[in-house]
Design an enzyme around this catalytic site. Structure first.
Site, PDB file in Angstrom:
ATOM      1  N   ARG A 224      20.489  -3.391 -11.670  1.00  0.00           N
ATOM      2  CA  ARG A 224      20.965  -2.395 -10.703  1.00  0.00           C
ATOM      3  C   ARG A 224      21.102  -3.065  -9.346  1.00  0.00           C
ATOM      4  O   ARG A 224      20.292  -3.941  -8.988  1.00  0.00           O
ATOM      5  CB  ARG A 224      19.966  -1.244 -10.577  1.00  0.00           C
ATOM      6  CG  ARG A 224      19.973  -0.292 -11.742  1.00  0.00           C
ATOM      7  CD  ARG A 224      21.250   0.558 -11.777  1.00  0.00           C
ATOM      8  NE  ARG A 224      21.229   1.491 -12.879  1.00  0.00           N
ATOM      9  CZ  ARG A 224      21.796   1.297 -14.070  1.00  0.00           C
ATOM     10  NH1 ARG A 224      22.456   0.184 -14.310  1.00  0.00           N
ATOM     11  NH2 ARG A 224      21.732   2.208 -15.010  1.00  0.00           N
ATOM     12  N   HIS A 272      30.424  -3.806 -12.741  1.00  0.00           N
ATOM     13  CA  HIS A 272      29.485  -3.001 -13.550  1.00  0.00           C
ATOM     14  C   HIS A 272      30.069  -2.702 -14.942  1.00  0.00           C
ATOM     15  O   HIS A 272      30.264  -1.550 -15.307  1.00  0.00           O
ATOM     16  CB  HIS A 272      29.101  -1.687 -12.842  1.00  0.00           C
ATOM     17  CG  HIS A 272      27.826  -1.101 -13.399  1.00  0.00           C
ATOM     18  ND1 HIS A 272      26.978  -0.320 -12.670  1.00  0.00           N
ATOM     19  CD2 HIS A 272      27.247  -1.207 -14.631  1.00  0.00           C
ATOM     20  CE1 HIS A 272      25.944   0.053 -13.423  1.00  0.00           C
ATOM     21  NE2 HIS A 272      26.098  -0.486 -14.623  1.00  0.00           N
TER      22      HIS A 272
HETATM   23  C1  GLV Z   1      24.470   0.874 -17.607  1.00  0.00           C
HETATM   24  O1  GLV Z   1      24.338   0.378 -16.523  1.00  0.00           O
HETATM   25  C2  GLV Z   1      23.459   1.648 -18.293  1.00  0.00           C
HETATM   26  O2  GLV Z   1      22.389   1.888 -17.701  1.00  0.00           O
HETATM   27  O3  GLV Z   1      23.697   2.047 -19.442  1.00  0.00           O
END
Ligand code: GLV
Length: 309
Positions: A224, A272
């Site tokens: 994150r 991401h």
């Molecule tokens: C992606 O970042 C997830 O947490 O599945």
């Protein structure tokens, strides 16, 4: 009983239709359409607007559509006395492991800097590293971290791992707790962050921790954005303590156009997308929990609200 899908990206209809098609007779609504709030017993969510969960008086379960649940705990208005579940899925883990392997090999073989050279018409062969030359250190040995560690071992990498509590993984040297962190960091050439984001791990990738890595270490953050102190990373890249970083996650997503990462020659970015829930693969576990709610059975993949993951 009915499900509401709450997410703010363009995958809302995909999720609604996939849930609907997976179970005959199930009622699934998008939070954007008119729907009877009192019928909703399960919310299937991903980065929901804060406050949106408080509108459902009969909600019995909050189901994260991803592995991470940090964004749920950041919403103080969420109903606090109901179970939260998360996704545990073989593809989510193997996609992450493949991504990390690709990033590490690209780093060892200088592929990112050759791309920059190519754009500038530059021909300069560079020394490369071999798998046996480096130690990969994985911060966080949960579902994703443990599989990534095992896969790297099968590629003959030296792998070590750090976790909050003691873990054992064959072929991986493991460290735990605050006392194990220093030894772990000082022997890590490539650091991979796969920790859950909790109040205890927020900002963990800061100057103090990253400075303990050996000179020329490379940092991969696929967990994150909140784990990383962006300006500390940039300072350590600019002072040549770190050789580079590959980031998939950011404090704000999409990353604002003015952020210094965009044009930093040592920062490699992906949007991401290292590992994304595949609806075909993960919907059955959500439906299973929906059925369990109906028969008051214990849910699968429950989140521990005290730990925050
Ligand atoms: C992606 O970042 C997830 O947490 O599945």
């Amino acid at each position: 009983m009915a499900i509401v899908v709450i997410r703010q990206d363009d995958r809302i209809d995909l999720w609604k239709n996939a849930l609907q098609n997976a179970h005959n007779g199930i009622k699934v609504y998008s939070f954007l359409e008119d729907h009877p709030k009192e019928d909703i017993t399960m919310a299937v969510i991903w980065k929901h607007p804060k406050g949106s969960l408080a509108k459902y008086p009969n909600l019995q379960c909050i189901a994260s559509a991803g592995a991470g649940v940090d964004y749920i705990f950041e919403d103080d208005t969420r109903p606090k006395n109901i179970p939260i579940t998360r996704i545990v899925d073989p593809y989510l883990a193997s996609d992450m492991s493949e991504h990390v392997l690709a990033v590490i090999l690209a780093h060892l073989k200088n592929l990112n800097s050759y791309k920059l050279d190519q754009m500038a018409n530059v021909w300069v062969p560079k020394d490369y590293l071999r798998i046996k030359d480096v130690t990969v250190g994985i911060l966080g040995l949960g579902e994703l971290g443990a599989l990534t560690a095992r896969d790297l071992v099968s590629f003959n990498f030296n792998v070590q791992g750090w976790s909050r509590s003691k873990k054992e993984i064959e072929g991986v040297k493991t460290f735990y707790g605050p006392q194990g962190q220093q030894d772990f960091l000082s022997a890590t050439d490539i650091l991979v962050c796969l920790l859950p984001l909790t109040p205890a791990t927020k900002g963990i990738l800061n100057k103090e921790l990253l400075s303990q890595l050996p000179k020329n270490a490379f940092v991969i953050n696929v967990a994150r954005g909140g784990h990383l102190v962006d300006e500390d990373l940039i300072a350590l890249l600019d002072s040549d303590h770190l050789s580079g970083a590959c980031l998939d996650v950011y404090h704000t997503e999409p990353l604002p156009a003015t952020h210094p990462f965009w044009n930093h020659r040592k920062v490699h970015m992906t949007p991401h997308y290292a590992s994304v829930s595949d609806t075909n693969s993960v919907i059955p576990q959500i439906i299973e929990n929906y059925n369990r709610l109906g028969s008051a059975e214990k849910l699968q993949n429950l989140v521990d609200s005290d730990k925050g993951y």
